[in-house]
Design an enzyme around this catalytic site. Structure first.
Site, PDB file in Angstrom:
ATOM      1  N   ARG A 273       4.076   3.490 -17.391  1.00 51.91           N
ATOM      2  CA  ARG A 273       4.203   4.756 -18.128  1.00 51.91           C
ATOM      3  C   ARG A 273       5.481   5.499 -17.760  1.00 51.91           C
ATOM      4  NH1 ARG A 273      -1.419   6.191 -20.019  1.00 51.91           N
ATOM      5  NH2 ARG A 273      -0.719   8.233 -20.661  1.00 51.91           N
TER       6      ARG A 273
ATOM      7  N   TYR B  24       8.395   6.749 -20.040  1.00 49.01           N
ATOM      8  CA  TYR B  24       8.119   7.980 -20.800  1.00 49.01           C
ATOM      9  C   TYR B  24       8.075   9.191 -19.854  1.00 49.01           C
ATOM     10  CZ  TYR B  24       5.621  11.130 -24.023  1.00 49.01           C
ATOM     11  OH  TYR B  24       5.247  12.186 -24.823  1.00 49.01           O
TER      12      TYR B  24
HETATM   13  P1  NAD Z   1       5.789  10.568 -33.168  1.00 49.26           P
HETATM   14  O1  NAD Z   1       5.981   9.211 -32.592  1.00 49.26           O
HETATM   15  O2  NAD Z   1       4.901  10.719 -34.344  1.00 49.26           O
HETATM   16  O3  NAD Z   1       7.185  11.240 -33.520  1.00 49.26           O
HETATM   17  C1  NAD Z   1       8.372  10.942 -32.844  1.00 49.26           C
HETATM   18  C2  NAD Z   1       9.484  10.878 -33.869  1.00 49.26           C
HETATM   19  O4  NAD Z   1      10.732  10.627 -33.193  1.00 49.26           O
HETATM   20  C3  NAD Z   1       9.301   9.747 -34.875  1.00 49.26           C
HETATM   21  O5  NAD Z   1       9.508  10.220 -36.180  1.00 49.26           O
HETATM   22  C4  NAD Z   1      10.343   8.712 -34.456  1.00 49.26           C
HETATM   23  O6  NAD Z   1      10.761   7.898 -35.532  1.00 49.26           O
HETATM   24  C5  NAD Z   1      11.432   9.604 -33.898  1.00 49.26           C
HETATM   25  N1  NAD Z   1      12.312   8.914 -32.932  1.00 49.26           N
HETATM   26  C6  NAD Z   1      11.943   8.179 -31.864  1.00 49.26           C
HETATM   27  N2  NAD Z   1      13.038   7.722 -31.207  1.00 49.26           N
HETATM   28  C7  NAD Z   1      14.111   8.207 -31.885  1.00 49.26           C
HETATM   29  C8  NAD Z   1      15.511   8.077 -31.712  1.00 49.26           C
HETATM   30  N3  NAD Z   1      16.036   7.354 -30.700  1.00 49.26           N
HETATM   31  N4  NAD Z   1      16.334   8.684 -32.602  1.00 49.26           N
HETATM   32  C9  NAD Z   1      15.840   9.411 -33.651  1.00 49.26           C
HETATM   33  N5  NAD Z   1      14.513   9.561 -33.856  1.00 49.26           N
HETATM   34  C10 NAD Z   1      13.652   8.966 -32.982  1.00 49.26           C
HETATM   35  O7  NAD Z   1       5.272  11.482 -31.958  1.00 49.26           O
HETATM   36  P2  NAD Z   1       4.712  12.964 -31.946  1.00 49.26           P
HETATM   37  O8  NAD Z   1       3.304  12.904 -31.505  1.00 49.26           O
HETATM   38  O9  NAD Z   1       5.052  13.655 -33.197  1.00 49.26           O
HETATM   39  O10 NAD Z   1       5.552  13.577 -30.744  1.00 49.26           O
HETATM   40  C11 NAD Z   1       6.707  14.392 -30.965  1.00 49.26           C
HETATM   41  C12 NAD Z   1       7.235  14.858 -29.616  1.00 49.26           C
HETATM   42  O11 NAD Z   1       6.229  15.583 -28.909  1.00 49.26           O
HETATM   43  C13 NAD Z   1       7.675  13.723 -28.700  1.00 49.26           C
HETATM   44  O12 NAD Z   1       8.857  14.102 -28.029  1.00 49.26           O
HETATM   45  C14 NAD Z   1       6.542  13.606 -27.715  1.00 49.26           C
HETATM   46  O13 NAD Z   1       6.974  13.124 -26.476  1.00 49.26           O
HETATM   47  C15 NAD Z   1       6.046  15.047 -27.619  1.00 49.26           C
HETATM   48  N6  NAD Z   1       4.630  15.093 -27.228  1.00 49.26           N
HETATM   49  C16 NAD Z   1       3.649  14.746 -28.107  1.00 49.26           C
HETATM   50  C17 NAD Z   1       2.322  14.781 -27.676  1.00 49.26           C
HETATM   51  C18 NAD Z   1       1.179  14.436 -28.605  1.00 49.26           C
HETATM   52  O14 NAD Z   1       0.027  14.499 -28.199  1.00 49.26           O
HETATM   53  N7  NAD Z   1       1.414  14.094 -29.846  1.00 49.26           N
HETATM   54  C19 NAD Z   1       2.017  15.152 -26.370  1.00 49.26           C
HETATM   55  C20 NAD Z   1       3.054  15.465 -25.512  1.00 49.26           C
HETATM   56  C21 NAD Z   1       4.352  15.458 -25.947  1.00 49.26           C
HETATM   57  N1  UDP Z   2      -8.189   5.390 -24.923  1.00 50.20           N
HETATM   58  C1  UDP Z   2      -9.377   4.724 -25.149  1.00 50.20           C
HETATM   59  N2  UDP Z   2      -9.472   3.932 -26.262  1.00 50.20           N
HETATM   60  C2  UDP Z   2      -8.468   3.796 -27.165  1.00 50.20           C
HETATM   61  C3  UDP Z   2      -7.243   4.486 -26.938  1.00 50.20           C
HETATM   62  C4  UDP Z   2      -7.146   5.275 -25.798  1.00 50.20           C
HETATM   63  O1  UDP Z   2     -10.329   4.836 -24.368  1.00 50.20           O
HETATM   64  O2  UDP Z   2      -8.652   3.063 -28.153  1.00 50.20           O
HETATM   65  C5  UDP Z   2      -8.081   6.264 -23.750  1.00 50.20           C
HETATM   66  C6  UDP Z   2      -6.840   6.070 -22.884  1.00 50.20           C
HETATM   67  O3  UDP Z   2      -7.049   5.052 -21.930  1.00 50.20           O
HETATM   68  C7  UDP Z   2      -6.685   7.447 -22.255  1.00 50.20           C
HETATM   69  C8  UDP Z   2      -7.195   8.398 -23.333  1.00 50.20           C
HETATM   70  O4  UDP Z   2      -7.995   7.612 -24.210  1.00 50.20           O
HETATM   71  O5  UDP Z   2      -7.512   7.560 -21.121  1.00 50.20           O
HETATM   72  C9  UDP Z   2      -6.083   9.066 -24.137  1.00 50.20           C
HETATM   73  O6  UDP Z   2      -5.211   8.059 -24.609  1.00 50.20           O
HETATM   74  P1  UDP Z   2      -3.964   8.365 -25.539  1.00 50.20           P
HETATM   75  O7  UDP Z   2      -3.156   7.117 -25.609  1.00 50.20           O
HETATM   76  O8  UDP Z   2      -4.414   8.978 -26.805  1.00 50.20           O
HETATM   77  O9  UDP Z   2      -3.151   9.515 -24.768  1.00 50.20           O
HETATM   78  P2  UDP Z   2      -2.593   9.638 -23.267  1.00 50.20           P
HETATM   79  O10 UDP Z   2      -3.220   8.594 -22.375  1.00 50.20           O
HETATM   80  O11 UDP Z   2      -1.128   9.458 -23.407  1.00 50.20           O
HETATM   81  O12 UDP Z   2      -3.013  10.984 -22.863  1.00 50.20           O
END
Ligand code: NAD
Ligand code: UDP
Length: 312
Positions: free
Chosen positions: A140, A143
């Protein structure tokens, strides 16, 4: 204002573009479509206030903008682990490029960081003052460590060059337009339930997460961007915590599915518990989540049911 949204074709980015357009801003959406899709932004295509730039943020770009919401980065473990070196490049080089742009055009820049900076937390719930428990060499880390460096870059450009920054640590967010096959628990469980397939709980399902509906999250991002004299980092998330097993049962109930729960191995370094301490968001931004989980899940189920019916 003219506002740049990197990752604007992704799940959160597309909701943010929609909200900013609704407020009358001009929106420049920049995306390389790695995990985003044109379908997410198709509804804005005819809007003269909306412009799409296909670009990879690991390469520099020159644009004239007033604000930058920097969201581009794959967010689900399946996608960010697909090409981990690229994930780090996106967080490090991509953030340097966006900070360089912000510095040049004097734009305020907001970084979408993550609760993953806390790793497998030993403090619960997690306040912004906690430095985290991250494995720097695990699967992980591309990231987690990438986002930690991105936060460092934001702070150093701020201290060294006076760039106007905002950092938000986003906790698990869900809602319509999550990618169907991106492996996140909300989309996996809902799609499995709707198709009557087995629901895949990883480990024994005792690990916890706290899920925030996307509209609440977007509201938090906009409040932070508008807030003067406060850089963050600030947690934005819904403190309602649930175990993954309870969550699986809830999805079965909500969808009325006949799916069974099955157990699969827990991926390594999977955080055991996660819950935001949102005291800072409450006091500095007057923000707190408003959408109850069943309302948000209902809308999300409806979205995925629509996709399933359309045969995608
Ligand atoms: P997502 O994967 O749906 O969106 C990410 C977008 O970034 C996509 O459209 C992808 O094509 C674009 N992208 C990726 N690499 C790129 C690059 N090198 N150049 C240009 N575009 C690029 O994810 P999301 O859930 O919408 O997340 C958006 C942001 O929020 C991310 O930075 C993510 O780390 C952060 N975030 C999301 C969550 C969540 O639960 N969804 C939680 C924590 C942080
Ligand atoms: N998870 C699960 N089944 C799935 C996908 C995810 O049990 O099909 C679990 C995963 O192991 C984690 C939690 O759900 O403990 C959240 O996973 P997700 O990938 O959505 O987000 P993150 O781990 O990045 O918080």
């Amino acid at each position: 204002m003219r506002i740049l949204v990197t990752g604007g074709a992704g799940f959160i980015g597309s909701h943010l573009c929609e909200r900013l357009l609704g407020e009358g801003h001009e929106v420049l959406c920049l995306d390389n479509f790695f995990t985003g899709s044109k379908r997410n932004i198709a509804q804005f295509a005819e809007n003269p206030q909306f412009e799409l730039v296909r670009h990879d943020i690991t390469e520099p770009i020159l644009l004239e903008v007033d604000q930058i919401y920097h969201l581009a980065c794959p967010a689900s473990p399946v996608h960010y682990q697909y090409n981990p070196v690229k994930t780090i490049k996106t967080s490090v080089m991509g953030t340097i490029n966006m900070l360089g742009l912000a510095k040049r055009v004097r734009a305020r820049i907001l970084l979408a960081s993550t609760s993953e900076v806390y790793g497998d937390p030993q403090v619960h719930p997690q306040p912004e003052t906690y430095w985290g428990n991250v494995n720097p060499i695990g699967i992980r880390s591309c990231y987690d460590e990438g986002k930690r460096v991105a936060e460092t870059l934001m702070m150093d450009y701020h201290r060294q060059n006076g760039v106007d920054i905002r950092i938000v640590r986003i906790f698990n967010t869900y809602g319509p337009r999550m990618a169907e096959h991106d492996g996140r628990v909300v989309s996996n469980f809902i799609v499995q339930a709707l198709k009557g397939e087995d629901i895949t709980v990883y480990g024994d399902g005792s690990q916890t997460r706290s899920f925030c509906y996307v509209d609440d999250l977007v509201d938090g991002l906009i409040r932070l961007m508008a807030c003067d004299g406060f850089t963050g980092p600030v947690n934005i998330g819904n403190p309602t915590e649930t175990t993954i097993l309870e969550f699986a049962r809830r999805i079965i109930e909500l969808t009325g599915s006949t799916s069974r729960i099955i157990y699969k191995p827990l991926p390594s370094d999977d955080p055991k518990q996660r819950q935001p301490d949102i005291t800072m968001a409450r006091t500095k931004l007057q923000w707190e989540p408003r959408i109850p989980i069943d309302t948000g899940l209902g809308r999300t189920v409806e979205y995925f049911a629509g996709l399933t019916a359309a045969g995608s």
